[in-house]
Motif scaffolding. Structure first.
Motif, PDB file in Angstrom:
ATOM      1  N   SER A 195     -10.663   9.877   0.635  1.00  0.00           N
ATOM      2  CA  SER A 195      -9.257  10.227   0.441  1.00  0.00           C
ATOM      3  C   SER A 195      -8.557   9.145  -0.378  1.00  0.00           C
ATOM      4  O   SER A 195      -8.984   7.979  -0.375  1.00  0.00           O
ATOM      5  N   PRO A 196      -7.463   9.495  -1.078  1.00  0.00           N
ATOM      6  CA  PRO A 196      -6.684   8.462  -1.770  1.00  0.00           C
ATOM      7  C   PRO A 196      -6.234   7.360  -0.811  1.00  0.00           C
ATOM      8  O   PRO A 196      -6.186   6.189  -1.194  1.00  0.00           O
ATOM      9  N   ALA A 197      -5.944   7.729   0.436  1.00  0.00           N
ATOM     10  CA  ALA A 197      -5.524   6.730   1.427  1.00  0.00           C
ATOM     11  C   ALA A 197      -6.618   5.690   1.650  1.00  0.00           C
ATOM     12  O   ALA A 197      -6.330   4.505   1.851  1.00  0.00           O
ATOM     13  N   THR A 198      -7.872   6.127   1.603  1.00  0.00           N
ATOM     14  CA  THR A 198      -8.986   5.183   1.772  1.00  0.00           C
ATOM     15  C   THR A 198      -9.026   4.193   0.615  1.00  0.00           C
ATOM     16  O   THR A 198      -9.222   2.985   0.811  1.00  0.00           O
ATOM     17  N   VAL A 199      -8.826   4.684  -0.606  1.00  0.00           N
ATOM     18  CA  VAL A 199      -8.810   3.798  -1.778  1.00  0.00           C
ATOM     19  C   VAL A 199      -7.670   2.792  -1.641  1.00  0.00           C
ATOM     20  O   VAL A 199      -7.861   1.586  -1.855  1.00  0.00           O
ATOM     21  N   PHE A 200      -6.494   3.272  -1.252  1.00  0.00           N
ATOM     22  CA  PHE A 200      -5.351   2.372  -1.073  1.00  0.00           C
ATOM     23  C   PHE A 200      -5.608   1.364   0.046  1.00  0.00           C
ATOM     24  O   PHE A 200      -5.197   0.214  -0.047  1.00  0.00           O
ATOM     25  N   TYR A 201      -6.294   1.794   1.080  1.00  0.00           N
ATOM     26  CA  TYR A 201      -6.602   0.892   2.200  1.00  0.00           C
ATOM     27  C   TYR A 201      -7.443  -0.287   1.729  1.00  0.00           C
ATOM     28  O   TYR A 201      -7.206  -1.437   2.101  1.00  0.00           O
ATOM     29  N   TYR A 202      -8.450   0.000   0.898  1.00  0.00           N
ATOM     30  CA  TYR A 202      -9.357  -1.059   0.452  1.00  0.00           C
ATOM     31  C   TYR A 202      -8.819  -1.862  -0.730  1.00  0.00           C
ATOM     32  O   TYR A 202      -9.186  -3.027  -0.889  1.00  0.00           O
ATOM     33  N   PHE A 203      -7.964  -1.268  -1.547  1.00  0.00           N
ATOM     34  CA  PHE A 203      -7.559  -1.945  -2.783  1.00  0.00           C
ATOM     35  C   PHE A 203      -6.045  -2.063  -2.997  1.00  0.00           C
ATOM     36  O   PHE A 203      -5.624  -2.783  -3.899  1.00  0.00           O
ATOM     37  N   GLY A 204      -5.244  -1.382  -2.230  1.00  0.00           N
ATOM     38  CA  GLY A 204      -3.798  -1.560  -2.333  1.00  0.00           C
ATOM     39  C   GLY A 204      -3.130  -0.724  -3.392  1.00  0.00           C
ATOM     40  O   GLY A 204      -2.232   0.055  -3.095  1.00  0.00           O
ATOM     41  N   ASP A 205      -3.535  -0.866  -4.647  1.00  0.00           N
ATOM     42  CA  ASP A 205      -2.950  -0.070  -5.729  1.00  0.00           C
ATOM     43  C   ASP A 205      -3.943   0.025  -6.883  1.00  0.00           C
ATOM     44  O   ASP A 205      -5.008  -0.585  -6.860  1.00  0.00           O
ATOM     45  N   LYS A 206      -3.566   0.793  -7.909  1.00  0.00           N
ATOM     46  CA  LYS A 206      -4.482   1.031  -9.027  1.00  0.00           C
ATOM     47  C   LYS A 206      -4.782  -0.256  -9.790  1.00  0.00           C
ATOM     48  O   LYS A 206      -5.930  -0.489 -10.210  1.00  0.00           O
ATOM     49  N   ALA A 207      -3.781  -1.108  -9.978  1.00  0.00           N
ATOM     50  CA  ALA A 207      -3.991  -2.363 -10.712  1.00  0.00           C
ATOM     51  C   ALA A 207      -4.994  -3.260  -9.983  1.00  0.00           C
ATOM     52  O   ALA A 207      -5.865  -3.875 -10.602  1.00  0.00           O
ATOM     53  N   THR A 208      -4.879  -3.329  -8.666  1.00  0.00           N
ATOM     54  CA  THR A 208      -5.814  -4.141  -7.878  1.00  0.00           C
ATOM     55  C   THR A 208      -7.214  -3.552  -7.939  1.00  0.00           C
ATOM     56  O   THR A 208      -8.207  -4.288  -8.027  1.00  0.00           O
ATOM     57  N   LEU A 209      -7.307  -2.231  -7.908  1.00  0.00           N
ATOM     58  CA  LEU A 209      -8.601  -1.559  -8.020  1.00  0.00           C
ATOM     59  C   LEU A 209      -9.263  -1.912  -9.350  1.00  0.00           C
ATOM     60  O   LEU A 209     -10.441  -2.303  -9.389  1.00  0.00           O
ATOM     61  N   PHE A 210      -8.513  -1.820 -10.444  1.00  0.00           N
ATOM     62  CA  PHE A 210      -9.058  -2.144 -11.760  1.00  0.00           C
ATOM     63  C   PHE A 210      -9.455  -3.618 -11.828  1.00  0.00           C
ATOM     64  O   PHE A 210     -10.537  -3.969 -12.296  1.00  0.00           O
ATOM     65  N   ARG A 211      -8.588  -4.476 -11.317  1.00  0.00           N
ATOM     66  CA  ARG A 211      -8.854  -5.919 -11.317  1.00  0.00           C
ATOM     67  C   ARG A 211     -10.121  -6.243 -10.526  1.00  0.00           C
ATOM     68  O   ARG A 211     -10.898  -7.118 -10.901  1.00  0.00           O
ATOM     69  N   SER A 212     -10.338  -5.508  -9.448  1.00  0.00           N
ATOM     70  CA  SER A 212     -11.498  -5.765  -8.584  1.00  0.00           C
ATOM     71  C   SER A 212     -12.813  -5.513  -9.305  1.00  0.00           C
ATOM     72  O   SER A 212     -13.838  -6.121  -8.972  1.00  0.00           O
ATOM     73  N   LEU A 213     -12.809  -4.625 -10.303  1.00  0.00           N
ATOM     74  CA  LEU A 213     -14.016  -4.397 -11.091  1.00  0.00           C
ATOM     75  C   LEU A 213     -14.481  -5.695 -11.747  1.00  0.00           C
ATOM     76  O   LEU A 213     -15.678  -5.957 -11.853  1.00  0.00           O
TER      77      LEU A 213
END
Length: 199
Positions: free
Chosen positions: A45-63
């Motif tokens: 779920s999108p909520a799961t992605v937000f749980y682990y990474f917070g937001d889209k910028a953090t998700l991209f940065r985590s790569l």
């Protein structure tokens, strides 16, 4: 009683989401991709992605944050190498290994676009580059001391040049084309003492 967090499960979920995020960002770009797209690809779920990474910028940065421990491990692997030139070639080839990934050029372009807008992402890139730069500089200094490397070269400038060559391998990547042979030739000839020439 609070539920215990399983670190292994957390790591596996993060890896799964990041693997799909790389695909989505490479295909759609940062602006065109959404957290919902990544969630759908990862089958969460999108909520799961937000749980682990917070937001889209953090998700991209985590790569790209993943590159820091990889860079540290790579430098540590060759820290005590006897043959400095062989170690430098191995480091450069290892750094360019992912250039054969068809997503690599698109992700690099998105990274270049985002660093001007995301100071935290820029910091991640700088930290990773600094680890590699210091590791290469140390190996080049060792090669200069042993006479394996052209004495006219400056260790720090040469390390920067080698990193630029790796970047070029990504920018010019083609699916199915391995840049390793060309990189090896380029690096060996550049480092070789003037009276010798590379193989």
């Amino acid at each position: 009683m609070a539920r215990k967090v399983d670190p292994g499960r957390v790591a596996r979920m993060r890896e799964r989401i990041l693997a799909e995020a790389a695909e989505v960002f490479a295909m759609r770009g940062f602006e065109g991709a959404s957290v919902a797209d990544v969630a759908r690809a990862a089958e969460v779920s999108p909520a799961t992605v937000f749980y682990y990474f917070g937001d889209k910028a953090t998700l991209f940065r985590s790569l790209f944050e993943q590159d820091i421990p990889k860079a540290e491990a790579l430098v540590a692997r060759y820290a005590d190498a006897d043959d400095a030139v062989r170690a430098i070639v191995d480091v450069v080839e290892s750094l360019a290994k992912d250039a054969t990934d068809p997503r690599a050029p698109a992700l690099l372009i998105e990274l270049l676009r985002r660093t001007g807008r995301d100071p935290e992402l820029l910091d991640v890139v700088r930290r990773s580059a600094s680890v590699i730069h210091e590791g290469l500089t140390t190996l080049i200094e060792r090669g200069l001391e042993s006479g394996q490397i052209d004495a006219s070269l400056d260790a720090r400038e040469t390390a920067s040049w080698l990193q630029s060559v790796v970047d070029a391998a990504y920018l010019n990547a083609r699916p199915g084309h391995c840049p390793a042979p060309a990189l090896r030739r380029t690096v060996l000839r550049y480092l070789a003492p003037e009276n010798r020439g590379g193989p």
